[in-house]
Motif scaffolding. Structure first.
Motif, PDB file in Angstrom:
ATOM      1  N   CYS A   5      -2.023  -9.801  -0.752  1.00 56.24           N
ATOM      2  CA  CYS A   5      -0.854  -9.131  -0.178  1.00 56.24           C
ATOM      3  C   CYS A   5      -0.278  -8.134  -1.178  1.00 56.24           C
ATOM      4  O   CYS A   5      -0.478  -8.257  -2.378  1.00 56.24           O
ATOM      5  N   ALA A   8       3.957  -1.859   0.216  1.00 56.62           N
ATOM      6  CA  ALA A   8       3.596  -0.446   0.067  1.00 56.62           C
ATOM      7  C   ALA A   8       4.187   0.066  -1.246  1.00 56.62           C
ATOM      8  O   ALA A   8       5.327  -0.247  -1.590  1.00 56.62           O
ATOM      9  N   VAL A  44      -2.024   2.534   8.459  1.00 54.14           N
ATOM     10  CA  VAL A  44      -2.673   1.447   7.724  1.00 54.14           C
ATOM     11  C   VAL A  44      -3.445   1.924   6.487  1.00 54.14           C
ATOM     12  O   VAL A  44      -3.718   1.135   5.590  1.00 54.14           O
ATOM     13  N   ASP A  45      -3.767   3.225   6.414  1.00 54.61           N
ATOM     14  CA  ASP A  45      -4.504   3.738   5.247  1.00 54.61           C
ATOM     15  C   ASP A  45      -3.591   4.297   4.150  1.00 54.61           C
ATOM     16  O   ASP A  45      -4.059   4.840   3.163  1.00 54.61           O
ATOM     17  N   GLY A  46      -2.268   4.165   4.329  1.00 48.10           N
ATOM     18  CA  GLY A  46      -1.332   4.646   3.315  1.00 48.10           C
ATOM     19  C   GLY A  46      -0.911   6.093   3.491  1.00 48.10           C
ATOM     20  O   GLY A  46      -0.084   6.601   2.742  1.00 48.10           O
ATOM     21  N   ASN A  74      -0.244   3.373  -1.576  1.00 51.93           N
ATOM     22  CA  ASN A  74      -1.014   2.146  -1.411  1.00 51.93           C
ATOM     23  C   ASN A  74      -0.377   1.428  -0.228  1.00 51.93           C
ATOM     24  O   ASN A  74       0.808   1.093  -0.266  1.00 51.93           O
ATOM     25  N   ALA A  75      -1.137   1.220   0.822  1.00 48.35           N
ATOM     26  CA  ALA A  75      -0.596   0.616   2.043  1.00 48.35           C
ATOM     27  C   ALA A  75      -0.189  -0.834   1.813  1.00 48.35           C
ATOM     28  O   ALA A  75      -0.720  -1.506   0.923  1.00 48.35           O
ATOM     29  N   SER A  76       0.769  -1.302   2.621  1.00 46.46           N
ATOM     30  CA  SER A  76       1.121  -2.719   2.583  1.00 46.46           C
ATOM     31  C   SER A  76      -0.097  -3.538   3.005  1.00 46.46           C
ATOM     32  O   SER A  76      -0.872  -3.116   3.856  1.00 46.46           O
ATOM     33  N   VAL A  77      -0.228  -4.711   2.387  1.00 45.00           N
ATOM     34  CA  VAL A  77      -1.333  -5.610   2.711  1.00 45.00           C
ATOM     35  C   VAL A  77      -0.759  -6.988   3.016  1.00 45.00           C
ATOM     36  O   VAL A  77       0.056  -7.512   2.252  1.00 45.00           O
ATOM     37  N   THR A  82      -4.807  -4.310   5.449  1.00 43.72           N
ATOM     38  CA  THR A  82      -3.775  -3.272   5.346  1.00 43.72           C
ATOM     39  C   THR A  82      -3.029  -3.211   6.681  1.00 43.72           C
ATOM     40  O   THR A  82      -3.625  -3.391   7.736  1.00 43.72           O
ATOM     41  N   ASP A 121      -6.006  -0.902  -4.871  1.00 45.95           N
ATOM     42  CA  ASP A 121      -6.958  -1.408  -3.877  1.00 45.95           C
ATOM     43  C   ASP A 121      -8.147  -2.071  -4.565  1.00 45.95           C
ATOM     44  O   ASP A 121      -8.634  -3.108  -4.116  1.00 45.95           O
TER      45      ASP A 121
END
Length: 127
Positions: A5, A8, A44-46, A74-77, A82, A121
């Protein structure tokens, strides 16, 4: 990792974000008193889906919108995947750096405390 996790974040964290603002938003003397409420919605890809900059100075709002619209975060995970997310912050002029500085960052959806580190990532998705 199915438990991976991350909230962002930009680059390696707040310093990279503030460096980006310093290098990409030229603040005039008139704008130093103004602040901007900035909301960014992410795919989803930031990449940024939507930018909303609200403040008393329309010229500064526009400068901020143009500067940030092509940023890649950096997208949320969550649970190893993502996800779409949103970041809100207040941009204020910082006398020390002579540039805008991001304060009061809020990321939605909110993830747990162990998700706060701005991990790349590569680190997050290592096999």
């Amino acid at each position: 990792d199915p438990k991976a996790c991350r909230n962002a974040c930009y680059g390696n964290g707040d310093k990279d974000l503030n460096d980006f603002l310093r290098d990409n938003v030229a603040v005039t003397k008139k704008m130093k008193r103004d602040e901007v409420d900035l909301k960014l919605q992410f795919n989803v890809d930031g990449t940024i889906k939507k930018v909303v900059a609200v403040g008393d100075n329309d010229e500064l709002n526009k400068l901020v919108e143009v500067a940030v619209k092509d940023m890649i975060w950096n997208a949320s995970v969550r649970s190893g995947l993502t996800i779409k997310s949103e970041v809100k912050m207040i941009l204020k002029y910082d006398k020390k750096t002579k540039s805008l500085k991001a304060e009061e960052l809020i990321v939605n959806p909110r993830l747990g405390p162990k998700c706060m580190t701005c991990t790349s990532d590569d680190e997050l998705f290592t096999k």
